[in-house]
Design a protein around this motif. Structure first.
Motif, short mmCIF file in Angstrom:
data_model
loop_
_atom_site.label_atom_id
_atom_site.label_comp_id
_atom_site.label_asym_id
_atom_site.label_seq_id
_atom_site.Cartn_x
_atom_site.Cartn_y
_atom_site.Cartn_z
N LEU A 285 0.86 -1.17 0.00
CA LEU A 285 0.11 -0.16 -0.07
C LEU A 285 0.82 1.14 0.00
O LEU A 285 0.43 2.25 -0.47
N CYS B 206 -1.98 2.28 6.42
CA CYS B 206 -2.79 1.10 6.76
C CYS B 206 -2.25 1.09 8.46
O CYS B 206 -1.35 1.18 8.85
N VAL C 238 -7.40 1.82 6.56
CA VAL C 238 -6.76 2.36 5.21
C VAL C 238 -7.16 3.76 5.26
O VAL C 238 -8.32 4.19 5.46
N ALA D 169 -8.03 -0.37 -1.91
CA ALA D 169 -7.38 -0.66 -0.42
C ALA D 169 -8.63 -1.15 0.42
O ALA D 169 -8.38 -1.87 1.41
#
Length: 383
Positions: free
Chosen positions: A81, A88, A99, A114
């Motif tokens: 991510l 996150c 997230v 996400a």
């Protein structure tokens, strides 16, 4: 005047047609054959250099049994991510994953991807597989199957039909639809293209609702794969080639209806308690020693009965069975003679009984002569 009218008509004819929308105007690239409108282009950060104006965040809960796996796989998720500028967080106390966007986020749709990632992780999808959802050409669908049927046994049986023996049905569906499918609890998680996800949802719903078995869907998909290879049938309807399955209703056993008890306004009679029963038998007034002695005596009697019964069963094996005695022919002849003698005596008695009856039926008036009358002579047969 006539010339002015002709000019007005020419102007009205030459006017451009009006469009409904303000910006709905023909563009030069609308009719360009080289442009593929269904192609999903990869996002370029130069398209949004300013970044996001506000922070967007999503969070989801995860079950307790996933906590250990998520703690081990979280560094992998975090690094994946981080490439897209998404932060996150894993909260073990609340059992949630969160997230949110940061200053470095450029793609506005990546936060939705996400969100799908943490949803898949909570539904027991492995982290390496779930991270693939961040790609532009990958989508996901979480199908809830728990509320489709009430009966728990039927639900488990139909869910097993979807998986198949040794997950063979599930593997066949993955190959034909091009999607990753995971059946977990009351949900089915699927990852793939939009077309494949649509097929997976239809197959899952038909299986759980008992409309069509997944095996029939597999046969239809295999035939469609073969028809796609033929360019002559590209723009034709394939319904005439595909098999049509009719649902067969199996007769179920009729449930025996229990007779309903008659409703009465009065409550049922109260059952006697242990104390009431002891008062009736007289045990209530006995001392504890006498009660124990009585119980012990009853126990001894039961044991004695049981031991005698067991002893009789054990000894029965040592007694020889009764032998069948064959009758001699001489005795059989004697029996026949006895029967003949009885029959003769019965015949004699019946004859004697008939004679007695004939004497009883004699009319005395036939033999008594009345005064002034002579007895009539019997007519002879000659007259």
């Amino acid at each position: 005047m006539e010339a002015d009218g002709a000019e007005n008509t020419d102007i009205s004819n030459t006017k451009k047609p009006k469009h409904k929308g303000k910006h709905d105007k023909p563009k030069p690239w609308d009719e360009d054959p080289n442009i593929d409108r269904w192609k999903i282009e990869k996002f370029d950060p130069s398209w949004n250099q300013g970044g996001m104006l506000d922070v967007s965040s999503f969070s989801t809960l995860f079950p307790k049994y996933r906590e250990k796996y998520l703690t081990d796989a979280w560094p992998m998720v975090k690094s994946a991510l981080k490439e897209f500028g998404i932060d996150c967080e894993l909260n073990k106390n609340e059992g949630s994953m969160t997230v949110k966007t940061t200053i470095k986020t450029r793609d506005p749709y990546i936060i939705v991807k996400a969100r799908d990632l943490i949803k898949l992780l909570s539904r027991s999808v492995p982290a390496p597989q779930a991270i693939k959802i961040l790609n532009d050409d990958m989508s996901c669908d979480i199908i809830k199957i728990g509320n489709m049927i009430r009966n728990k046994e039927r639900f488990v049986k139909r869910r097993q039909n979807l998986v198949g023996p040794n997950s063979s049905t599930l593997k066949a569906l993955e190959l034909l639809t091009g999607c990753y499918i995971l059946v977990q609890g009351n949900t089915v998680a699927a990852m793939g293209s939009f077309k494949g996800l649509k097929q997976v949802r239809r197959i899952v719903e038909d299986c759980i609702q008992n409309k069509m078995h997944p095996v029939y869907h597999i046969k239809i998909l295999m035939m469609k794969k073969e028809l796609e290879k033929d360019p002559a049938l590209k723009n034709e309807n394939w319904d005439r080639f595909l098999p049509k399955y009719k649902k067969k209703t199996v007769k179920q056993k009729k449930v025996k209806s229990k007779k309903k008890k008659q409703d009465t306004p009065f409550p049922p009679p109260q059952q006697p308690s242990m104390e009431d029963i002891q008062l009736e038998t007289g045990e209530y007034f006995l001392s504890d020693k006498k009660k124990q002695a009585k119980k012990w005596h009853e126990k001894q009697e039961k044991q004695l009965e049981k031991t005698t019964e067991n002893k009789r069963k054990r000894e029965a094996a040592f007694f020889p069975p009764e032998e069948l005695i064959k009758e001699d022919p001489s005795t059989y002849a004697d029996n026949n003679n006895d029967v003949a003698a009885i029959a003769m005596s019965l015949k004699k008695k019946s004859k004697e009984f008939g004679k007695q009856k004939s004497f009883e039926n004699v009319n005395p008036e036939d033999y008594i002569a009345t005064s002034g009358e002579q007895p009539r002579k019997k007519k002879s047969k000659r007259d």
